[in-house]
Scaffold this motif. Structure first.
Motif, PDB file in Angstrom:
ATOM      1  N   MET A  56       0.819  -1.213   0.000  1.00  0.00           N
ATOM      2  CA  MET A  56       0.000   0.000   0.000  1.00  0.00           C
ATOM      3  C   MET A  56       0.857   1.268   0.000  1.00  0.00           C
ATOM      4  SD  MET A  56      -3.204  -1.199   2.346  1.00  0.00           S
ATOM      5  CE  MET A  56      -4.212   0.199   1.835  1.00  0.00           C
ATOM      6  N   GLY A  57       2.168   1.092  -0.150  1.00  0.00           N
ATOM      7  CA  GLY A  57       3.059   2.242  -0.250  1.00  0.00           C
ATOM      8  C   GLY A  57       3.298   2.945   1.071  1.00  0.00           C
ATOM      9  N   SER A  58       3.147   2.179   2.155  1.00  0.00           N
ATOM     10  CA  SER A  58       3.212   2.773   3.495  1.00  0.00           C
ATOM     11  C   SER A  58       4.466   2.342   4.228  1.00  0.00           C
ATOM     12  CB  SER A  58       1.975   2.316   4.274  1.00  0.00           C
ATOM     13  OG  SER A  58       2.100   2.603   5.639  1.00  0.00           O
ATOM     14  N   ARG A  59       4.921   3.202   5.116  1.00  0.00           N
ATOM     15  CA  ARG A  59       6.018   2.854   6.026  1.00  0.00           C
ATOM     16  C   ARG A  59       5.444   2.444   7.374  1.00  0.00           C
ATOM     17  NH1 ARG A  59      11.197   3.952   5.123  1.00  0.00           N
ATOM     18  NH2 ARG A  59      11.722   5.047   3.202  1.00  0.00           N
TER      19      ARG A  59
ATOM     20  N   GLY B 222      -4.378  10.136   1.048  1.00  0.00           N
ATOM     21  CA  GLY B 222      -4.816   9.812  -0.317  1.00  0.00           C
ATOM     22  C   GLY B 222      -3.780   9.100  -1.158  1.00  0.00           C
ATOM     23  N   GLU B 223      -2.597   8.819  -0.584  1.00  0.00           N
ATOM     24  CA  GLU B 223      -1.534   8.224  -1.409  1.00  0.00           C
ATOM     25  C   GLU B 223      -1.339   6.727  -1.169  1.00  0.00           C
ATOM     26  OE1 GLU B 223       2.063  10.511  -1.555  1.00  0.00           O
ATOM     27  OE2 GLU B 223       1.002  12.301  -2.274  1.00  0.00           O
ATOM     28  N   ALA B 224      -2.259   6.089  -0.472  1.00  0.00           N
ATOM     29  CA  ALA B 224      -2.158   4.629  -0.329  1.00  0.00           C
ATOM     30  C   ALA B 224      -2.359   3.963  -1.692  1.00  0.00           C
ATOM     31  CB  ALA B 224      -3.212   4.125   0.665  1.00  0.00           C
TER      32      ALA B 224
ATOM     33  N   SER C 231       8.704   4.129  -3.056  1.00  0.00           N
ATOM     34  CA  SER C 231       7.664   5.174  -3.104  1.00  0.00           C
ATOM     35  C   SER C 231       7.058   5.167  -4.500  1.00  0.00           C
ATOM     36  CB  SER C 231       8.261   6.547  -2.803  1.00  0.00           C
ATOM     37  OG  SER C 231       8.785   6.583  -1.509  1.00  0.00           O
ATOM     38  N   LEU C 232       6.076   4.329  -4.684  1.00  0.00           N
ATOM     39  CA  LEU C 232       5.553   4.102  -6.038  1.00  0.00           C
ATOM     40  C   LEU C 232       4.275   4.875  -6.331  1.00  0.00           C
ATOM     41  CD1 LEU C 232       6.314   0.273  -6.300  1.00  0.00           C
ATOM     42  CD2 LEU C 232       7.672   2.203  -7.145  1.00  0.00           C
ATOM     43  N   TYR C 233       3.828   5.698  -5.376  1.00  0.00           N
ATOM     44  CA  TYR C 233       2.630   6.510  -5.648  1.00  0.00           C
ATOM     45  C   TYR C 233       2.924   7.470  -6.807  1.00  0.00           C
ATOM     46  CZ  TYR C 233      -1.272   9.676  -5.207  1.00  0.00           C
ATOM     47  OH  TYR C 233      -2.387  10.425  -5.475  1.00  0.00           O
ATOM     48  N   GLY C 234       1.990   7.550  -7.752  1.00  0.00           N
ATOM     49  CA  GLY C 234       2.207   8.414  -8.919  1.00  0.00           C
ATOM     50  C   GLY C 234       2.934   7.710 -10.039  1.00  0.00           C
TER      51      GLY C 234
END
Lengths: 314, 314
Positions: B74-77, B141-143, B196-199
C-alpha cells in the motif's frame, strides 16, 4: 468454503469508510485534527473465553465489548476495528454460525458507532480463535492512564460487580440463574463507552481480571496502596443472594468490564454528576494511601484473605 | 508462568513511544500532520503457517514481515504493531523459545524502524497462534490500491518468485536445498518496504497466495484481464533448476511477499529507475487488457493449464 467468498459474504457488509470493501492489502483511517489514536487488542479462544455452545451473536458482542471496554478505560471513543478469525474444520462453525456472528458484530457496530476496517481469516487445527484490535481516538494527551492515583484519592467503580463471574457458573450448571441476568452479564458485558472523565479522575482502568487483581495493577502503576471496603462493593440483588457461598468468585472473578477509577476528593462531586448525566451508577468503594498493595476490609475492619488473586490468563 | 511477568520479561523491552510500557489498557499513537493511517493484520497458526520446529526467531520475523509486506503493497512505512499471542500448555514454547522469539521481533523492529505498541497474551488449548496488526502511515490519499489497472499497463513483479514455496518443500524433506537459500526465503521473506511508487504505478498488491491467484485479485478489483508470460517470470538459479518438476509450486505456491504492480507505459522508465535506486529488481512479466481473468502463456504462446489456482486459507 473459500476464504474470499466467506469474507465477502459475512464481513464485507460490516466494512466502513477506509476499509475499501476489504478488497486491498489493508485499510486506511484518518484522525480528526488534534486527536491521537488509542489502540487495544483482545483475543478470545474457544473453551477459554467462551463456550462452544454460547450463541454466535453474543460471542461476537463480547469480543467487541471487551475491546470497547479497554477504550472506555482510556477515555476514548471507538472508530474502527480489525478482526482476526481462525476457523477450525468443525461443522459447528458453519455458514449459519457465521451469519449470526456477523449479525452480532453489526448490531454492536451500530450501537457503539464504529465499523470494521479489515482483518484476516485463517484455518485452525482445533479451537476457534477470535481477535479484535480496536482503534479509537481521544484529544491529544487526554487518554486516561493507570498511573495517576495519589494518596487521599477515593476508589470508585461503575455499575455492579460479580454478575459475569456468577453467570459463568450458571452456564457450567453450578448455580441457578433464575431470571437469566447473570448469564446475560457473562455473555454481553456493558462497556462504559461515552463517559468523559479526563480532568476528573486521577487514574482509570477496566475490571477484566477481577476487582482485587485489577486494583493491584492500579496500585502498582501508581505506586500507592489501595484499601477497599467489602460492604461498599456494589452488588446486584441477584449477586447478593449468592454472596455467602461465592464471595471469592464475586470479588475476584473478573469479566465485569466495569470502570475502576480513582478520584481526588475535590472532584468527587463532578464525577458523580457526570456519571448521573450518563445514567451510569458509580460507587466509592475505597481509598488510596501511601504504600503498596491492595487490602479489603470487612464490616468489622478486619482484612479479608483470599485463596488466589484473580484470573490468570495462562 | 504468570501473564504479567511473561509480558514484562519478553515484550516490555520491545515497546516504543505510545505503548506506555504496556502498563495500560491500551496504547496511544500520533500521526504526523497530512498523513493517514494504514492498517493490516495477519495471523500465523502453528502447523499451517509455520512448523513447530522452525526457529522461534524466524517465526517472529516472518510474522512481522508478512504484515510489513502488506504495508509495502500500500506504499506505506511502518510505525507500530499490536501483537497477539495464544500459547498452548506445551513445554516446547518455553522461556527460551520466547526469548528467541522476542529477539527476532527486536531485530526486525530495528531493521524496519517501528516498535511494539501493545497486544494480548492468552492461553490456547492446542496450537500456538500468533497475530500482528500493523500500523503504518502514508500521505493523505496516497495509499496504493488494487483497483487502478488499465488496458495497456504492464504487469511487473519485484525480486524473484518460487523460492519460499520450494523452501517449504525442502523443510518437508521433499526437495534438496543445497545452499539453504530456499529454506531461508520461506522462513524470512523480504518485504519491499521503502519504495515510493505513488504516482508511478496504477495498482499494487503483494504476492502472498501465489502469482496466478493474486493476479486474479488485481484483475478482478481493476475490472481488467491480465496476460502473463511464463518465460518472463523471474526465477533465481536455485528455483530454475526445479522448474520442470515443480512448475505449479513455483507459479502458484505463494509466500513470496514480492510486490505485484501494474504500470502505464509512460511510467515504466520511472518505475525501473526508482527500483534501481533502491536496489530492488523489477521485471515486466505481462500486460493488462480489456476483459476479465488471468492467463499465462508459454514460450509458444499457448495458455498453461493449472490444477489449482493458489493457496486456499481454509
Amino acid at each position: 468454503m473459500g476464504e474470499f467468498d466467506f469474507i465477502a459474504r459475512h464481513f464485507r457488509p460490516l466494512a466502513g469508510a477506509g476499509a475499501m470493501e476489504l478488497r486491498n492489502d489493508g485499510a486506511v483511517m484518518n484522525l480528526p485534527a488534534g486527536e491521537e489514536l488509542v489502540l487495544s487488542s483482545d483475543t478470545m479462544v474457544e473453551g477459554l473465553h467462551f463456550l462452544p455452545d454460547d450463541p454466535a451473536k453474543t460471542i461476537a458482542q463480547k469480543l467487541l465489548r471487551c475491546n470497547l471496554s479497554d477504550l472506555a478505560a482510556m477515555g476514548s471513543r471507538p472508530r474502527g476495528y480489525m478482526l482476526n478469525v481462525s476457523v477450525p474444520p468443525n461443522r459447528h462453525y458453519d455458514e449459519s454460525w457465521f451469519t449470526d456472528f456477523a449479525a452480532g458484530l453489526a448490531e454492536d457496530q451500530k450501537k457503539f458507532e464504529f465499523h470494521l476496517l479489515g482483518g484476516d481469516t485463517t484455518g485452525s487445527p482445533s479451537p476457534l480463535v477470535l481477535g479484535v484490535t480496536i482503534l479509537g481516538s481521544v484529544r491529544q494527551g487526554e487518554a486516561l492512564r493507570r498511573d495517576g492515583s495519589h494518596e487521599g484519592d477515593g476508589v470508585w467503580v461503575t455499575g455492579s460487580l460479580g454478575r459475569a463471574a456468577l453467570g459463568l457458573q450458571a452456564r457450567l450448571g453450578q448455580l441457578k440463574d433464575e431470571d437469566g441476568s447473570l448469564t446475560l452479564a457473562y455473555r454481553v458485558p456493558t462497556p462504559r463507552i461515552g463517559l468523559s472523565l479526563y480532568g476528573i479522575v486521577s487514574a482509570a482502568m477496566d475490571i477484566s481480571d477481577g476487582l482485587i487483581q485489577d486494583c493491584g495493577h492500579l496500585a502498582e502503576e501508581s505506586g500507592v496502596a489501595i484499601t477497599l471496603y467489602e460492604d461498599k462493593v456494589p452488588l446486584s440483588p441477584a449477586v447478593r443472594q449468592h454472596l455467602s457461598h461465592h464471595k471469592e468468585r464475586i470479588l475476584l472473578g473478573g469479566d465485569d468490564y466495569e470502570l475502576l477509577v480513582t478520584c481526588p476528593p475535590e472532584k468527587e462531586a463532578a464525577l458523580q454528576a457526570h456519571c448521573a448525566t450518563h445514567a451510569v451508577p458509580i460507587t466509592r468503594i475505597g481509598e488510596v494511601s501511601k504504600g503498596a498493595g491492595v487490602r479489603m476490609l470487612n464490616h468489622a475492619g478486619k482484612p479479608l484473605h483470599f485463596s488466589r488473586i484473580g484470573w490468570q490468563h495462562f
